[in-house]
Design an enzyme around this catalytic site. Sequence first.
Site, PDB file in Angstrom:
ATOM      1  CG  HIS A 194      86.708  17.669  64.405  1.00 50.09           C
ATOM      2  ND1 HIS A 194      87.799  16.908  64.728  1.00 50.09           N
ATOM      3  CD2 HIS A 194      87.011  18.943  64.771  1.00 50.09           C
ATOM      4  CE1 HIS A 194      88.732  17.662  65.274  1.00 50.09           C
ATOM      5  NE2 HIS A 194      88.279  18.910  65.326  1.00 50.09           N
ATOM      6  CB  CYS A 252      86.805  22.064  66.519  1.00 49.44           C
ATOM      7  SG  CYS A 252      86.611  23.152  65.092  1.00 49.44           S
TER       8      CYS A 252
END
Length: 308
Positions: free
Chosen positions: A161, A177
Site C-alpha cells: 500500500h 504490510c
Amino acid sequence: MRRVENMQRSYCLIVRIVLRVCMLFSVHAGIFLTCSWAQQPILQQLVYLNIPAYNLNLYTQYADQRWERLSVPVGVGRAADRKYQTPTGQGELYVKATGVTFEYGSQNPKELVGKTITHSNTFDKNTLKPITMKMPNDMKSIFMRINSDIDAQFHTRFVLHETTDWYTVGTPASNGCIRIDREDMHRLYAALAPSVYEGPLPQSVPITIYYDVAEYYPEQKMMVLHANIYNRQVDYVYEILHDLQEAGIDTRLMNMPALVEIVNQAEQQFHQALHTIQSRLKKAPFDRLIKDHEKQLLHFTFYLRFQY
C-alpha cells in the site's frame, strides 16, 4: 547469499536468472530503474521482494519475449514480533484498490482506535520540516495472499500500500504490510495488470518474498550485506562464500581472517543502525524522521580485493 532453507535458495536462483535475462541491475543504494511500459500484449508478470534489501521488482514479459523490470524501494514489517513481520514465501497479487483509507491502531490513544485517519503528521520531502497533510483520497493498495515458508501459515491480511510516511520506506516500520512511497506506488499500480484500474486482476500475479542478507554483483566484484532485521539464524560468512562459489569463484584461497573482520564490522554497524531507527520510530510523530544516511547503515558494501 542464499540460505535458511533450500526453497529460499531456489527463489534467489530464479531472481538471478531473470536478472541476467534482463541484463539490468540496481544497487540498493538508491538506483531504481524505471521502465517504459509499451502497449503490447503481456504474456506474464512476476514479482520478487527481498525483505532486508527493501526492494521489490516487477518483471513483465511481453508477446515478443522481451522482459522489462520495474524496481521500487519498499518499507517492511517491524521485527519485534512475528505477527508484525512481513511474511516470506510464495503467493499472489489478486486485487487492485484505490481510495483506500486507514484506521488508527492500538498504539494510539483509546479514543482514536478504529477511527479513520483523515490527516497525516509527516515531513516535507524537500525541506524535511514537519507538516500535517490531508490524507489523499486516491491512495492505492494491492492485495496479496501468501503461504509462509517459516510456519506454513496462509496469510491474507498483508497488502502492498501507498504511504504518506515516505521516510519509513527502506526501514522495518510497518505492522507487516509493504509500504511504498506515493510516486513509486502509482508507477507500480499502473504497471501491474495495466488493463485493470481497480478490482480483481484477470489473472493473479505470482509474488515471491524472500530473505537474502547478502547479494553479490559480479560485474563490480561487489558484495552487499543487509541487516538481519528479523534476527534469523544467519551466518554471513557462510552466505558470502555460498554466493561467491555460485559465481564460480574458488573461495579456498580467500583471506578468511579479513573476511571475518569485514563481517564483524558490518554486524556492529547493523546493530547500531537498527537501534537508532527503532528508537526513533517510538517517538512522537514529528520526532520520527529517519534520514537517508541512517537507512544506508542497514547495508554494508565491500569490494573483493583478495587474490585467487
